[in-house]
Design a protein around this motif. Structure first.
Motif, PDB file in Angstrom:
ATOM      1  N   HIS A   1      28.428  31.042  15.312  1.00 19.32           N
ATOM      2  CA  HIS A   1      27.191  30.955  16.324  1.00 19.32           C
ATOM      3  C   HIS A   1      27.211  30.733  17.569  1.00 19.32           C
ATOM      4  CE1 HIS A   1      24.703  31.490  12.401  1.00 19.32           C
ATOM      5  NE2 HIS A   1      24.496  32.737  13.371  1.00 19.32           N
ATOM      6  N   GLU A   2      27.820  29.342  17.734  1.00 18.54           N
ATOM      7  CA  GLU A   2      28.112  29.044  19.167  1.00 18.54           C
ATOM      8  C   GLU A   2      29.013  29.823  20.196  1.00 18.54           C
ATOM      9  OE1 GLU A   2      27.387  26.769  22.728  1.00 18.54           O
ATOM     10  OE2 GLU A   2      26.370  26.781  20.602  1.00 18.54           O
ATOM     11  N   THR A   3      30.119  30.355  19.346  1.00 19.70           N
ATOM     12  CA  THR A   3      31.181  31.329  20.037  1.00 19.70           C
ATOM     13  C   THR A   3      30.129  32.478  20.686  1.00 19.70           C
ATOM     14  OG1 THR A   3      33.031  30.530  18.860  1.00 19.70           O
ATOM     15  CG2 THR A   3      33.017  32.522  19.803  1.00 19.70           C
TER      16      THR A   3
ATOM     17  N   VAL B   1      27.246  32.787  21.068  1.00 15.83           N
ATOM     18  CA  VAL B   1      26.142  32.337  22.125  1.00 15.83           C
ATOM     19  C   VAL B   1      26.862  32.110  23.606  1.00 15.83           C
ATOM     20  CG1 VAL B   1      24.378  30.608  23.008  1.00 15.83           C
ATOM     21  CG2 VAL B   1      24.130  31.493  20.433  1.00 15.83           C
ATOM     22  N   ARG B   2      27.792  31.575  23.503  1.00 19.68           N
ATOM     23  CA  ARG B   2      28.563  31.180  24.498  1.00 19.68           C
ATOM     24  C   ARG B   2      28.948  32.614  25.418  1.00 19.68           C
ATOM     25  NH1 ARG B   2      31.794  25.400  24.655  1.00 19.68           N
ATOM     26  NH2 ARG B   2      30.272  24.230  23.423  1.00 19.68           N
TER      27      ARG B   2
ATOM     28  N   GLY C   1      28.107  27.373  12.154  1.00 22.28           N
ATOM     29  CA  GLY C   1      27.643  26.742  13.741  1.00 22.28           C
ATOM     30  C   GLY C   1      28.999  27.127  14.855  1.00 22.28           C
ATOM     31  N   HIS C   2      29.930  27.229  14.235  1.00 16.91           N
ATOM     32  CA  HIS C   2      31.344  27.352  15.144  1.00 16.91           C
ATOM     33  C   HIS C   2      31.250  28.852  15.729  1.00 16.91           C
ATOM     34  CE1 HIS C   2      35.842  27.009  15.820  1.00 16.91           C
ATOM     35  NE2 HIS C   2      35.102  26.846  16.898  1.00 16.91           N
TER      36      HIS C   2
ATOM     37  N   CYS D   1      37.037  32.527  18.636  1.00 19.26           N
ATOM     38  CA  CYS D   1      36.656  31.391  17.432  1.00 19.26           C
ATOM     39  C   CYS D   1      37.802  30.905  16.783  1.00 19.26           C
ATOM     40  CB  CYS D   1      35.349  31.804  16.804  1.00 19.26           C
ATOM     41  SG  CYS D   1      34.685  30.738  15.783  1.00 19.26           S
TER      42      CYS D   1
ATOM     43  N   LEU E   1      33.808  21.771  19.285  1.00 17.82           N
ATOM     44  CA  LEU E   1      32.221  21.374  18.845  1.00 17.82           C
ATOM     45  C   LEU E   1      32.588  20.313  17.727  1.00 17.82           C
ATOM     46  CD1 LEU E   1      30.858  24.838  18.192  1.00 17.82           C
ATOM     47  CD2 LEU E   1      30.718  23.254  20.117  1.00 17.82           C
TER      48      LEU E   1
END
Length: 121
Positions: free
Chosen positions: A48-50, A52-53, A45-46, A7, A37
């Motif tokens: 969290h998305e890392t 999740v992906r 959010g940056h 990230c 993003l």
């Protein structure tokens, strides 16, 4: 077994190229750059998305970094943070909120066990 992810606020293409040139691409479940993003660190959010992906669960995650953006993203996301005390450090280390600080990479496993025991269960 832990899954690693990157990230970074660096441009995604630059980070992908660097990781590829090092031969490390297969080591990471995800790589999200600062331009991937609409948000970037310190926005949670940056991070969290890392996670999740990479197929991870924020409740079973920890963030390892060396900057105020890293520390602030982890705090905003509610994720334990391990500070690399020998890294970039854009603020004095005492000013960076960290659950643990390490001085060498060999200190990382015990630091992670201390701050995020769910990772190991």
């Amino acid at each position: 077994q832990a899954t690693l992810a990157i990230c970074t606020n660096k441009p995604e293409r630059l980070a992908v190229d660097l990781v590829g040139a090092l031969g490390w691409s297969a080591r990471f479940g995800a790589l999200i750059g600062g331009d991937t993003l609409k948000v970037k660190k310190p926005d949670p959010g940056h991070l969290h998305e890392t996670i999740v992906r990479a197929g991870g669960d924020p409740a079973r995650s920890a963030f390892i970094g060396d900057s105020s953006a890293d520390a602030d993203a982890a705090a905003a996301a509610g994720i334990p943070f391990v500070l690399i005390g020998f890294g970039y450090l854009d603020r004095p280390r005492e000013a960076l909120p960290a659950d643990r600080t390490i001085e060498r990479f060999s200190d990382l496993p015990p630091a992670l066990r201390a701050v995020a025991p769910a990772i190991w269960s």
